[in-house]
Design a protein around this motif. Structure first.
Motif, short mmCIF file in Angstrom:
data_model
loop_
_atom_site.label_atom_id
_atom_site.label_comp_id
_atom_site.label_asym_id
_atom_site.label_seq_id
_atom_site.Cartn_x
_atom_site.Cartn_y
_atom_site.Cartn_z
N GLN A 143 1.55 0.60 -15.52
CA GLN A 143 0.59 -0.38 -15.04
C GLN A 143 -0.39 0.20 -14.02
O GLN A 143 -1.41 -0.40 -13.72
CB GLN A 143 1.32 -1.56 -14.38
N GLY A 144 -0.04 1.36 -13.44
CA GLY A 144 -0.89 1.98 -12.42
C GLY A 144 -0.86 1.25 -11.10
O GLY A 144 -1.86 1.21 -10.39
N THR A 145 0.28 0.64 -10.77
CA THR A 145 0.39 -0.10 -9.52
C THR A 145 1.29 0.63 -8.52
O THR A 145 2.21 1.35 -8.91
CB THR A 145 0.96 -1.51 -9.74
N ILE A 146 1.01 0.41 -7.25
CA ILE A 146 1.78 0.98 -6.15
C ILE A 146 2.26 -0.19 -5.29
O ILE A 146 1.47 -1.07 -4.94
CB ILE A 146 0.91 1.88 -5.26
N THR A 147 3.53 -0.16 -4.93
CA THR A 147 4.08 -1.16 -4.02
C THR A 147 4.75 -0.41 -2.88
O THR A 147 5.60 0.45 -3.12
CB THR A 147 5.11 -2.06 -4.72
N VAL A 148 4.33 -0.70 -1.66
CA VAL A 148 4.89 -0.08 -0.48
C VAL A 148 5.55 -1.19 0.34
O VAL A 148 4.91 -2.20 0.61
CB VAL A 148 3.81 0.63 0.37
N SER A 149 6.81 -1.00 0.68
CA SER A 149 7.51 -2.05 1.42
C SER A 149 8.43 -1.46 2.48
O SER A 149 8.88 -0.31 2.38
CB SER A 149 8.31 -2.94 0.47
N ALA A 150 8.69 -2.27 3.48
CA ALA A 150 9.62 -1.90 4.55
C ALA A 150 10.42 -3.15 4.90
O ALA A 150 9.92 -4.27 4.79
CB ALA A 150 8.86 -1.40 5.77
N ALA A 151 11.65 -2.94 5.33
CA ALA A 151 12.51 -4.07 5.68
C ALA A 151 13.37 -3.68 6.88
O ALA A 151 13.58 -2.50 7.16
CB ALA A 151 13.40 -4.44 4.50
N ALA A 152 13.84 -4.70 7.57
CA ALA A 152 14.75 -4.48 8.70
C ALA A 152 15.62 -5.72 8.83
O ALA A 152 15.24 -6.81 8.44
CB ALA A 152 13.97 -4.24 9.99
#
Length: 189
Positions: A76-85
């Motif tokens: 799909q050519g998508t980027i997902t950047v995530s962070a959690a705490a």
């Protein structure tokens, strides 16, 4: 004559707080080759950059030392950047209430409700602080990540242009400048 009573009320609250933040974007790739071939080139570059492919959905994932997860879907050519705490929070408050009857339930309930509201407010503040910390960590990482993904995108586009040029005719000359990202291909058709 009425006597005044002082009643001491103590309340405590324990919560497990979990927050996350993320951003989703498209990877800027030119459609030089069919999507499957572009995805193949992108997958090779992602593997070289330390990403690992997940067998269940074909996405490429990398988790850094700070817990930031970068997920790329080459199809799909998508980027997902995530962070959690997450954090376990325990708060408590004590309050003295004056009443004129030892069994004044209304005053006790009102004071208890006030304490509970303060405790909920304090937990909400801690949750907001944790959310801000996660968002700040994510924003700090996005600049470096954007540069890295731009370089990967440029290498994929360059490799795709070389393949396309080779399919058009005989490649006579290829000159690349890694600093500027320029690519010149001379083809004899």
């Amino acid at each position: 004559m009425s006597r005044a009573y002082r009643i001491r009320l103590s309340e405590s609250l324990s919560r497990h707080i979990a927050v996350d933040d993320g951003i989703c974007s498209n990877l800027e790739l030119l459609d030089v080759l069919p999507r499957e071939q572009m995805a193949e080139l992108l997958a090779a570059e992602l593997a070289a950059a330390g990403f690992e492919q997940r067998p269940d959905d074909g996405q490429w994932v990398r988790v850094d030392s700070e817990g930031i997860v970068v997920r790329v879907d080459p199809q799909q050519g998508t980027i997902t950047v995530s962070a959690a705490a997450e954090q376990q929070v325990e708060v408590s408050k004590t309050r003295e209430v004056r009443t004129y009857a030892e069994s004044d339930i209304v005053s006790r309930d009102r004071a208890r409700a006030g304490i509970q509201a303060e405790l909920e407010g304090e937990i909400a503040e801690r949750e907001q602080a944790l959310q801000a910390k996660v968002t700040e960590k994510l924003e700090g990482k996005l600049g470096d990540l954007r540069k890295e993904l731009d370089k990967i995108s440029n290498r994929v586009t360059g490799a795709a242009l070389k393949r396309k040029a080779a399919s058009l005719g005989e490649v006579r000359e290829i000159s690349e400048d890694p600093e500027t990202g320029s690519l010149t291909i001379r083809v004899k058709i």
